[in-house]
Scaffold this active site. Structure first.
Site, PDB file in Angstrom:
ATOM      1  N   LYS A  36      66.971 127.346  75.644  1.00  0.00           N
ATOM      2  CA  LYS A  36      66.908 125.970  75.121  1.00  0.00           C
ATOM      3  C   LYS A  36      68.266 125.387  74.780  1.00  0.00           C
ATOM      4  CE  LYS A  36      63.883 126.339  71.725  1.00  0.00           C
ATOM      5  NZ  LYS A  36      62.980 125.998  70.636  1.00  0.00           N
ATOM      6  N   THR A  44      68.780 136.772  68.246  1.00  0.00           N
ATOM      7  CA  THR A  44      69.620 137.968  68.408  1.00  0.00           C
ATOM      8  C   THR A  44      71.022 137.725  67.841  1.00  0.00           C
ATOM      9  OG1 THR A  44      68.462 138.705  70.386  1.00  0.00           O
ATOM     10  CG2 THR A  44      70.737 139.452  70.131  1.00  0.00           C
ATOM     11  N   ALA A  47      71.477 138.311  64.093  1.00  0.00           N
ATOM     12  CA  ALA A  47      71.156 139.599  63.467  1.00  0.00           C
ATOM     13  C   ALA A  47      72.446 140.187  62.898  1.00  0.00           C
ATOM     14  CB  ALA A  47      70.535 140.528  64.488  1.00  0.00           C
ATOM     15  N   GLY A  49      72.817 143.083  60.196  1.00  0.00           N
ATOM     16  CA  GLY A  49      72.949 144.449  59.688  1.00  0.00           C
ATOM     17  C   GLY A  49      73.225 145.481  60.749  1.00  0.00           C
ATOM     18  N   GLY A  50      72.436 145.476  61.837  1.00  0.00           N
ATOM     19  CA  GLY A  50      72.709 146.476  62.837  1.00  0.00           C
ATOM     20  C   GLY A  50      71.546 146.798  63.738  1.00  0.00           C
ATOM     21  N   GLU A 118      69.633 151.532  55.819  1.00  0.00           N
ATOM     22  CA  GLU A 118      68.919 150.342  55.325  1.00  0.00           C
ATOM     23  C   GLU A 118      67.573 150.791  54.780  1.00  0.00           C
ATOM     24  OE1 GLU A 118      68.908 147.275  58.339  1.00  0.00           O
ATOM     25  OE2 GLU A 118      71.069 147.001  58.201  1.00  0.00           O
ATOM     26  N   ASP A 213      57.961 128.921  70.757  1.00  0.00           N
ATOM     27  CA  ASP A 213      57.522 128.261  71.995  1.00  0.00           C
ATOM     28  C   ASP A 213      56.793 129.216  72.942  1.00  0.00           C
ATOM     29  OD1 ASP A 213      59.330 126.632  70.705  1.00  0.00           O
ATOM     30  OD2 ASP A 213      60.593 126.270  72.439  1.00  0.00           O
ATOM     31  N   HIS A 234      62.175 138.392  54.759  1.00  0.00           N
ATOM     32  CA  HIS A 234      63.361 139.180  54.383  1.00  0.00           C
ATOM     33  C   HIS A 234      63.598 138.965  52.894  1.00  0.00           C
ATOM     34  CE1 HIS A 234      67.386 140.807  54.235  1.00  0.00           C
ATOM     35  NE2 HIS A 234      67.240 141.239  55.484  1.00  0.00           N
ATOM     36  N   ARG A 280      60.805 146.746  53.280  1.00  0.00           N
ATOM     37  CA  ARG A 280      61.155 145.332  53.106  1.00  0.00           C
ATOM     38  C   ARG A 280      60.059 144.513  52.428  1.00  0.00           C
ATOM     39  NH1 ARG A 280      64.137 142.997  58.321  1.00  0.00           N
ATOM     40  NH2 ARG A 280      65.885 144.214  57.567  1.00  0.00           N
ATOM     41  N   HIS A 348      61.365 135.786  58.267  1.00  0.00           N
ATOM     42  CA  HIS A 348      62.442 136.431  59.007  1.00  0.00           C
ATOM     43  C   HIS A 348      62.014 136.935  60.376  1.00  0.00           C
ATOM     44  CE1 HIS A 348      66.184 138.616  59.433  1.00  0.00           C
ATOM     45  NE2 HIS A 348      65.548 139.773  59.568  1.00  0.00           N
ATOM     46  N   GLU A 372      60.688 139.862  70.125  1.00  0.00           N
ATOM     47  CA  GLU A 372      59.914 139.370  68.974  1.00  0.00           C
ATOM     48  C   GLU A 372      58.691 138.560  69.399  1.00  0.00           C
ATOM     49  OE1 GLU A 372      62.258 137.463  65.941  1.00  0.00           O
ATOM     50  OE2 GLU A 372      60.493 136.942  64.752  1.00  0.00           O
ATOM     51  N   ARG A 383      57.916 145.714  59.947  1.00  0.00           N
ATOM     52  CA  ARG A 383      58.962 146.314  60.782  1.00  0.00           C
ATOM     53  C   ARG A 383      60.003 147.049  59.944  1.00  0.00           C
ATOM     54  NH1 ARG A 383      63.971 144.497  62.195  1.00  0.00           N
ATOM     55  NH2 ARG A 383      63.588 142.397  61.429  1.00  0.00           N
ATOM     56  N   LEU A 389      66.548 144.812  67.242  1.00  0.00           N
ATOM     57  CA  LEU A 389      67.472 144.756  68.377  1.00  0.00           C
ATOM     58  C   LEU A 389      67.157 145.896  69.347  1.00  0.00           C
ATOM     59  CD1 LEU A 389      70.793 143.902  66.468  1.00  0.00           C
ATOM     60  CD2 LEU A 389      69.510 142.370  67.974  1.00  0.00           C
TER      61      LEU A 389
HETATM   62  C1  SIN Z   1      69.560 142.446  58.017  1.00  0.00           C
HETATM   63  O1  SIN Z   1      70.728 142.541  58.361  1.00  0.00           O
HETATM   64  O2  SIN Z   1      69.183 142.600  56.860  1.00  0.00           O
HETATM   65  C2  SIN Z   1      68.528 142.134  59.051  1.00  0.00           C
HETATM   66  C3  SIN Z   1      68.235 143.324  59.820  1.00  0.00           C
HETATM   67  C4  SIN Z   1      66.844 143.268  60.361  1.00  0.00           C
HETATM   68  O3  SIN Z   1      66.178 142.249  60.301  1.00  0.00           O
HETATM   69  O4  SIN Z   1      66.377 144.316  60.808  1.00  0.00           O
END
Ligand code: SIN
Length: 542
Positions: A36, A44, A47, A49-50, A118, A213, A234, A280, A348, A372, A383, A389
């Site tokens: 788009k 993506t 993102a 954290g990792g 995490e 979409d 989140h 989470r 999130h 996703e 999740r 990712l």
């Molecule tokens: C974050 O960096 O907290 C997001 C990571 C995620 O959504 O897995």
């Protein structure tokens, strides 16, 4: 009749799942990737954290599987999670070979890869890049790799507005370009990898392109959706008036951050033995409750500040470890080393989506989904942090394999080339009002704490939005924004009906009127299928 233009494979979405699939597909045919906005503008990219991956051999693969299953609160489809954790290391190694630079010990690509921890991970297994720019690095490297491939073409600033279906099979898609021309493209197979739908909620960490979409178009074409009630909130988005809900990565808690309520208490002690690194959903609800506890009559959400506190973390250079977050906070006069950071939950990640098998096949022949937008059951009801990712890489490649294996022939669709009637300036403002009304209602009524009465209010608000959009569509109006609004409305409808049907609490779905998990009735996935009456949800042990 003029025939539509043709391509072997059409990929909707240019995030990690779409690009990974495109690279695979291009080995065997011509690929058109439709996005788009410009390449790189996807969920993506944001993102932070990792990417969670078990690089330490079989033992870690087994533990990663266990962590994924535990986080999913009973609903993870084990074979999907098994595929994720077992194929993850190969997919990440391949990505590194293609140019992705993850952070290493010496800061220059030498030495061991750095790993952080995490929530709900039993080991530090999260790779990161440029500190808190992991998604951007993966997106950059994959896009660079795909861009030079002769058989991959990109249609940027182009919106998919419909899927072409003939004899029960998807045979192509309708594309609206930046000059508002609508054009049909035939394809042997279409992959939806267009990401999530955070924009359905007024409070979200997602960028403006995340309007669901692909999910809405797949449902409209007749594909089944699954687990739509499971929207992950989140726990820690920035909470400043008038400022977007910027993501404050879970990796901060991985590096030792505390959560404190407005009395300065480290409240997670009261909620979970893993404290700030609890799953989470647990942390998000604890933050909401601490906020509400201070003002019990306030609506769902946080009415009093909850803070993330990194002031005691002295063993790392916070500016270097979290450069993106530090820069954003600095714009608002905040410093991780000096200040308490006000946070609150925000929408999130959608665990549900287009129902797929383990190789991205949807219930509609010719249509595939990954990332996703898809629901393979890999995340269950919640999740595990940083599995998304990895999901895009693993299931993007898997979907490409089934698109190739299925070997569907090209069916030349009749051409549609037209210029839809643009919205007048006087229609754009009411359209934005309809969208804003829907998003506010979804946050208030179908957010992280729900009950039957609020969900019914949400459905009433969604009906108002849908009626307004139908009026515009009946006049032959068409625009990217109208198409996005229709998608958000359809996705909201699916979330609300699925959340109403699941009269229990599990993972990210919490019903104040049914606060317990009910395995006897609901150790099952919710399925929304257009074959049944509108909004009818069935539960399947899938
Ligand atoms: C974050 O960096 O907290 C997001 C990571 C995620 O959504 O897995």
């Amino acid at each position: 009749m003029v025939k539509a233009s043709q391509v072997d494979f059409l990929v909707m979405g240019a995030g990690v799942a779409g690009l990974r699939a495109a690279v695979e597909l291009a080995r065997h045919g011509e690929v058109l990737v439709v996005t788009k906005e410009s390449l790189g503008e996807s969920n993506t990219h944001y993102a932070q954290g990792g990417i969670a991956v078990a690089m330490e051999g079989d033992e870690d693969v087994a533990l990663h599987l266990l962590d994924t299953i535990n986080a999913g609160d009973g609903l993870v489809r084990r074979p999907a999670a098994q595929a994720l954790v077992a194929e993850g290391p190969v997919r990440v190694a391949e990505l590194i070979e293609w140019g992705a630079a993850f952070d290493t010990e010496d800061g220059k690509g030498g030495g061991e890869l750095l790993r952080t921890r995490e929530g709900a991970h039993s080991l530090p297994r999260i790779l990161h890049a440029r500190g808190d720019a992991t998604g951007a690095e993966i997106s950059r490297s994959l896009a660079a790799f795909a861009r030079v491939h002769k058989r991959i073409r990109f249609a940027e600033w182009t919106t998919v507005t419909g899927l072409a279906v003939a004899d029960g099979r998807v045979i192509g898609a309708d594309l609206l370009d930046s000059e508002s021309r609508l054009k049909r493209v035939s394809a042997r197979a279409v992959l939806v990898a267009a990401g999530g739908a955070g924009q359905v909620y007024s409070d979200t960490t997602n960028p403006s392109v995340a309007t669901g979409d692909g999910i809405a178009l797949a449902a409209q074409a007749g594909a089944a959706l699954a687990d739509m009630e499971f929207y992950q909130f989140h726990p820690t988005a920035l909470s400043l008036p008038g400022v977007p809900r910027f993501l404050i990565s879970e990796a901060l808690r991985g590096e030792g951050a505390y959560l404190r309520n407005d009395r300065g208490e480290r409240f997670m002690e009261r909620y979970h033995p893993q404290l700030e690194l609890a799953p989470r959903d647990v942390v998000a609800r604890a933050i909401a409750r601490e906020g509400m506890a201070a003002a019990p009559d306030s609506p769902p959400g946080c009415s009093r500040p909850v803070h993330l506190d990194m002031r005691h973390v002295k063993n790392i250079d916070l500016g270097q470890r979290f450069p993106g977050i530090s820069a954003f906070l600095a714009q608002h006069g905040l410093d991780l080393a000096r200040d308490l950071i006000p946070v609150r939950p925000a929408a999130h990640y959608l665990m549900g989506g287009i129902r797929t098998d383990l190789f991205g096949r949807t219930t509609l022949p010719g249509l595939y989904a990954a990332g996703e937008a898809a629901c393979s059951g890999v995340h269950g009801a919640n999740r595990l942090a940083s599995n998304s990712l990895l999901e895009g890489l693993v299931f993007g490649a898997r979907a490409a394999h089934s698109m190739l294996d299925d070997g569907l022939p090209l069916v030349a669709a009749d051409a549609t080339e037209s210029v839809p009637v643009p919205l007048t300036a006087g229609e754009e403002a009411p359209l934005e009002e309809l969208i804003a009304g829907l998003r506010t209602a979804m946050w208030a009524y179908a957010g992280l704490l729900r009950r039957e009465s609020t969900l019914l209010e949400g459905l009433a608000a969604q009906a108002v939005c849908a009626a307004g959009l139908a009026q515009l569509a009946e006049q032959g109006k068409g625009s990217r924004r109208l198409s996005e609004a229709q998608a958000m409305s359809r996705v909201a409808h699916a979330i609300l009906h699925s959340a109403l049907a699941r009269t229990e609490s599990r993972g990210a779905h919490f019903r104040n009127d049914y606060p317990q998990r009910d395995d006897e009735r609901f150790l099952k996935h919710s399925i929304l299928n257009r074959k049944g009456p509108e909004g009818q949800v069935v539960f399947e042990a899938w």
